[in-house]
Write an enzyme that holds these catalytic residues in place. Structure first.
Site, short mmCIF file in Angstrom:
data_model
loop_
_atom_site.label_atom_id
_atom_site.label_comp_id
_atom_site.label_asym_id
_atom_site.label_seq_id
_atom_site.Cartn_x
_atom_site.Cartn_y
_atom_site.Cartn_z
N LEU A 64 69.88 25.06 21.08
CA LEU A 64 68.52 25.24 20.57
C LEU A 64 67.94 26.57 21.05
CD1 LEU A 64 67.54 21.56 21.31
CD2 LEU A 64 67.89 22.54 19.03
N THR A 95 70.43 28.60 25.88
CA THR A 95 70.00 29.47 26.98
C THR A 95 68.63 28.97 27.42
OG1 THR A 95 71.24 31.34 26.10
CG2 THR A 95 69.51 31.83 27.69
N LYS A 172 73.97 32.43 32.89
CA LYS A 172 73.78 33.01 31.56
C LYS A 172 72.57 33.94 31.52
CE LYS A 172 73.97 34.09 27.32
NZ LYS A 172 73.56 33.23 26.23
#
Length: 302
Positions: A64, A95, A172
């Site tokens: 998402l 993320t 990330k």
């Protein structure tokens, strides 16, 4: 495995297609049913809500745009969490930030639902090719359980268990932050050098032969320098979102992040100039436009 997948955007659609191609039983959901048309034609089933996407599944994946979407999909009306049975694994590949997953995990674990954060790197091309790099945070046993599913989407050599819950999100965000910083610094260095009279190809070759070399300078920037392609597969709005999350995380853990804050502001300026849907490399064009300096390598024919 019986897999549910929620979020069929530029990344989620090809990722779910690779899951289906690997032979898993797939149920999908998105705000737009037409986003699932090709998957349904190939044998996936449609879920009318996130909750329905989780019912009877071994693993449910969310992919998402932002933390708020993750929270809404899990905890909102007809939310995913309500459909997850004990023994199910929720894997969030968005993320995002640890705080949202922590709130969901506090509720999920009382129901016997395991949770992993597993954001990805590799952009849409990697999603299509099934060569994503995947950074997994959570219990090692749960990671081992779902690794065969992750291998349907990622490069087996680059699927990494990086630590406890939240570590995947953090890794990330730090990768994205450094990549955006590389981009803004590279744009400035190349523009200054060219404006001072150095040939662009010569400057780049010298930089690559020096301690200042980077993967961005070697490979990623070539889409701009060779083709004028600013990569609209990843939008400026999403880049600004990721930068904001990274700067917020720095604030939360008490780390001064002055350079990161400047990079974020440069991206926000590019977003204001070129719009939400402009490509993630448009900060280079921002400097090109401000200085009337076009950063292009000569074509092979020239």
């Amino acid at each position: 495995m019986k897999v549910g997948f929620v979020g069929l955007g530029n990344m989620g659609l090809p990722m779910s297609r690779n899951i289906l191609a690997a032979g898993h039983d797939l149920v999908v959901h998105d705000l737009r049913r037409d986003a699932a048309a090709s998957l349904l034609a190939d044998g996936a089933a449609w879920a009318a809500s996130p909750r329905q996407a989780g019912a009877g599944r071994d693993v449910v994946i969310t992919m998402l745009p932002a933390p708020g979407h993750v929270e809404q999909v899990l905890l909102g009306r007809r939310g995913l969490l309500g459909g997850l049975a004990a023994g199910t694994v929720w894997v969030d590949m968005s993320t995002s930030v640890p705080a949202v997953a922590n709130r969901v995990r506090a509720l999920a674990e009382t129901r016997g639902v395991a949770v992993l954060d597993a954001p990805v790197s590799g952009m849409a091309a990697g999603a299509r090719a099934g060569t994503l790099q995947i950074f997994v945070g959570g219990a090692a046993g749960t990671y081992r359980r779902v690794r065969p599913l992750l291998e349907a989407m990622g490069d087996a050599e680059r699927i990494l268990h990086v630590g406890p819950h939240g570590a995947g999100y953090t890794v990330k965000l730090m990768i994205n932050l450094l990549w955006f910083a590389h981009l803004t610094a590279t744009a400035e260095v190349l523009t200054v050098g060219v404006r001072a009279g150095v040939d662009l190809a010569t400057l780049r070759r010298c930089l690559l032969a020096s301690p200042a070399a980077s993967n961005f300078l070697d490979r990623d920037v070539l889409s701009v320098l060779e083709r004028g392609d600013y990569d609209d597969s990843f939008a400026l709005a999403l880049a600004c979102k990721d930068l904001g999350l990274a700067v917020d995380l720095a604030r939360e853990v008490g780390v001064p992040a002055e350079v990161s804050a400047v990079v974020e502001q440069i991206y926000r300026r590019a977003r204001a100039q070129y719009g939400d849907h402009g490509g993630e490399m448009l900060p280079i064009k921002l400097l090109e436009d401000l200085t009337a300096t076009r950063l292009r390598l000569p074509s092979p024919q020239e």
